[in-house]
Design an enzyme around this catalytic site. Structure first.
Site, PDB file in Angstrom:
ATOM      1  N   TYR A 135      25.197  83.093  42.883  1.00  0.00           N
ATOM      2  CA  TYR A 135      25.306  82.129  44.060  1.00  0.00           C
ATOM      3  C   TYR A 135      26.125  82.672  45.198  1.00  0.00           C
ATOM      4  CZ  TYR A 135      23.860  78.751  40.466  1.00  0.00           C
ATOM      5  OH  TYR A 135      23.130  77.797  39.581  1.00  0.00           O
ATOM      6  N   LEU A 144      17.918  66.151  41.451  1.00  0.00           N
ATOM      7  CA  LEU A 144      17.144  65.154  42.301  1.00  0.00           C
ATOM      8  C   LEU A 144      15.718  66.055  42.827  1.00  0.00           C
ATOM      9  CD1 LEU A 144      20.359  64.506  44.085  1.00  0.00           C
ATOM     10  CD2 LEU A 144      19.518  63.323  42.531  1.00  0.00           C
ATOM     11  N   LYS A 204      23.873  69.123  43.641  1.00  0.00           N
ATOM     12  CA  LYS A 204      24.432  69.847  44.674  1.00  0.00           C
ATOM     13  C   LYS A 204      24.704  68.964  45.757  1.00  0.00           C
ATOM     14  CE  LYS A 204      23.849  72.136  48.586  1.00  0.00           C
ATOM     15  NZ  LYS A 204      23.020  71.836  49.823  1.00  0.00           N
ATOM     16  N   SER A 205      25.625  68.851  46.495  1.00  0.00           N
ATOM     17  CA  SER A 205      25.613  68.227  47.753  1.00  0.00           C
ATOM     18  C   SER A 205      26.941  68.921  48.759  1.00  0.00           C
ATOM     19  CB  SER A 205      25.702  66.911  47.958  1.00  0.00           C
ATOM     20  OG  SER A 205      25.703  66.423  49.217  1.00  0.00           O
ATOM     21  N   ARG A 246      28.120  61.760  49.723  1.00  0.00           N
ATOM     22  CA  ARG A 246      27.132  61.820  48.686  1.00  0.00           C
ATOM     23  C   ARG A 246      27.619  62.582  47.356  1.00  0.00           C
ATOM     24  NH1 ARG A 246      21.907  64.915  51.955  1.00  0.00           N
ATOM     25  NH2 ARG A 246      21.294  63.053  53.111  1.00  0.00           N
ATOM     26  N   ASN A 290      26.995  60.366  44.168  1.00  0.00           N
ATOM     27  CA  ASN A 290      26.432  60.896  42.893  1.00  0.00           C
ATOM     28  C   ASN A 290      27.306  60.643  41.804  1.00  0.00           C
ATOM     29  OD1 ASN A 290      24.443  61.841  44.626  1.00  0.00           O
ATOM     30  ND2 ASN A 290      24.663  63.891  44.435  1.00  0.00           N
TER      31      ASN A 290
HETATM   32  P1  A2P Z   1      23.007  67.934  50.950  1.00  0.00           P
HETATM   33  O1  A2P Z   1      23.871  69.067  50.604  1.00  0.00           O
HETATM   34  O2  A2P Z   1      22.690  67.962  52.416  1.00  0.00           O
HETATM   35  O3  A2P Z   1      23.656  66.649  50.583  1.00  0.00           O
HETATM   36  P2  A2P Z   1      19.464  69.420  43.775  1.00  0.00           P
HETATM   37  O4  A2P Z   1      20.637  69.066  43.315  1.00  0.00           O
HETATM   38  O5  A2P Z   1      18.416  68.369  42.944  1.00  0.00           O
HETATM   39  O6  A2P Z   1      18.745  70.532  43.989  1.00  0.00           O
HETATM   40  O7  A2P Z   1      19.310  68.392  45.277  1.00  0.00           O
HETATM   41  C1  A2P Z   1      20.166  68.887  46.020  1.00  0.00           C
HETATM   42  C2  A2P Z   1      19.458  68.285  47.533  1.00  0.00           C
HETATM   43  O8  A2P Z   1      19.674  67.138  47.529  1.00  0.00           O
HETATM   44  C3  A2P Z   1      20.267  68.960  48.671  1.00  0.00           C
HETATM   45  O9  A2P Z   1      19.488  69.213  49.600  1.00  0.00           O
HETATM   46  C4  A2P Z   1      21.355  68.087  49.015  1.00  0.00           C
HETATM   47  O10 A2P Z   1      21.422  67.935  50.263  1.00  0.00           O
HETATM   48  C5  A2P Z   1      20.514  66.711  48.456  1.00  0.00           C
HETATM   49  N1  A2P Z   1      21.413  65.447  48.313  1.00  0.00           N
HETATM   50  C6  A2P Z   1      22.191  65.526  47.048  1.00  0.00           C
HETATM   51  N2  A2P Z   1      22.907  64.444  47.085  1.00  0.00           N
HETATM   52  C7  A2P Z   1      22.077  63.305  47.660  1.00  0.00           C
HETATM   53  C8  A2P Z   1      22.216  62.264  47.949  1.00  0.00           C
HETATM   54  N3  A2P Z   1      23.124  61.345  47.201  1.00  0.00           N
HETATM   55  N4  A2P Z   1      21.384  61.416  48.647  1.00  0.00           N
HETATM   56  C9  A2P Z   1      20.357  62.220  49.182  1.00  0.00           C
HETATM   57  N5  A2P Z   1      20.404  63.489  49.328  1.00  0.00           N
HETATM   58  C10 A2P Z   1      21.215  64.224  48.495  1.00  0.00           C
END
Ligand code: A2P
Length: 270
Positions: free
Chosen positions: A46, A187, A227-228, A233, A237
């Site tokens: 990463y 997600l 990940k966010s 968010r 989460n």
């Molecule tokens: P961001 O970092 O802009 O919040 P995953 O963990 O399944 O790979 O998904 C990550 C993606 O989902 C990222 O693009 C993140 O964007 C977005 N994301 C994470 N949590 C949320 C949430 N609670 N609602 C909407 N989008 C989310």
């Protein structure tokens, strides 16, 4: 908390650092720790472990109950020697004496060396450098080979898993061997959040779509590392742990399985 086959436990809700820019890691981790995350999912690949190390050292009082994951990348080389060198580099970047979880990031079966790599990771655990050892992106045949060749069952297999890719056969294998299924991209990189069934359940519960998807994982005993980079968010989460799906809602989400990968399918990374 989920129980692991090595006798330790792990907060089921983790904070994923894949694709978090090093410049954002300190803020994301500081906010995550404030919200209550005590499980952080990182990896050498990463490219943000030094930033994670700085963030951890700003919060030293928390280090006791915090579980940090790193992963051995294995490209260009899957070898015991490379494991030892990369592990030390990771520990230097993180500024830790002992790591929470160390995983093989990909099996890379074409190199036929994941058993040798696993053996080196077993030795790191025996030497007290890492608490829990696991793998990521392994299939049942590869897990079987590891177990048969070394006698040591990984505590965790981290794979892409969400309502569109439920990994039922692999999860059944994990259950037989007491291996925790941990979901990366829980997600579906955000794609699950517009699924009509997810939206419907979210409306019924007054929860958000992300919370519904994460509650599905938790109801099945699957740990998650969403990940966010956005504080609201991260909090949303984390609060998914309070969302309870009833049997009908769980069954509706169980019905969404369609084998859709949103990240790399391990079949494509030999
Ligand atoms: P961001 O970092 O802009 O919040 P995953 O963990 O399944 O790979 O998904 C990550 C993606 O989902 C990222 O693009 C993140 O964007 C977005 N994301 C994470 N949590 C949320 C949430 N609670 N609602 C909407 N989008 C989310």
């Amino acid at each position: 908390m989920v129980q692991l086959n090595d006798g330790s436990s792990l907060p089921a809700m983790g904070l994923g650092l894949y694709k978090v820019d090093p410049g954002q890691v300190e803020q994301v981790v500081a906010t995550g720790l404030e919200i209550g995350y005590r499980h952080i999912d990182g990896a050498q690949f990463y490219g943000n472990e030094a930033a994670l190390g700085s963030a951890l050292h700003r919060a030293p009082a928390l280090s006791e109950d915090l579980v940090v994951t790193s992963k051995f990348w294995g490209d260009p080389e899957m070898s015991a020697e490379r494991v030892r060198a990369d592990f030390e580099a990771t520990m230097g970047d993180l500024g830790l004496e002992r790591l929470g979880i160390y995983m093989i990031h990909w099996p890379r079966p074409s190199q036929q060396r994941f058993v040798e790599v696993w053996q080196a990771i077993i030795e790191l655990q025996a030497a007290g450098r890492v608490r829990t050892i696991g793998v990521a992106n392994f299939n049942a045949d590869e897990l079987t080979e590891l177990i048969e060749q070394t006698g040591v069952v990984p505590a965790i297999n981290q794979v892409e898993c969400h309502p569109w890719l439920q990994q039922r056969e692999l999860r059944a294998f994990h259950e037989q061997h007491q291996i925790l299924t941990e979901a990366w991209s829980p997600l579906g990189r955000g794609r699950l959040l517009s699924d009509p069934v997810v939206l419907q359940v979210a409306a019924q519960l007054g929860a958000t779509p992300a919370q519904v998807v994460l509650a599905w994982h938790l109801a099945h005993g699957i740990s998650v590392v969403p990940k966010s980079t956005r504080p609201e968010r991260l909090a949303e989460n984390f609060a998914a742990q309070q969302v309870q799906l009833d049997e009908e809602q769980l069954a509706a989400l169980d019905g969404l399985d369609r084998g859709t990968h949103t990240g790399t399918d391990p079949k494509d990374r030999r």
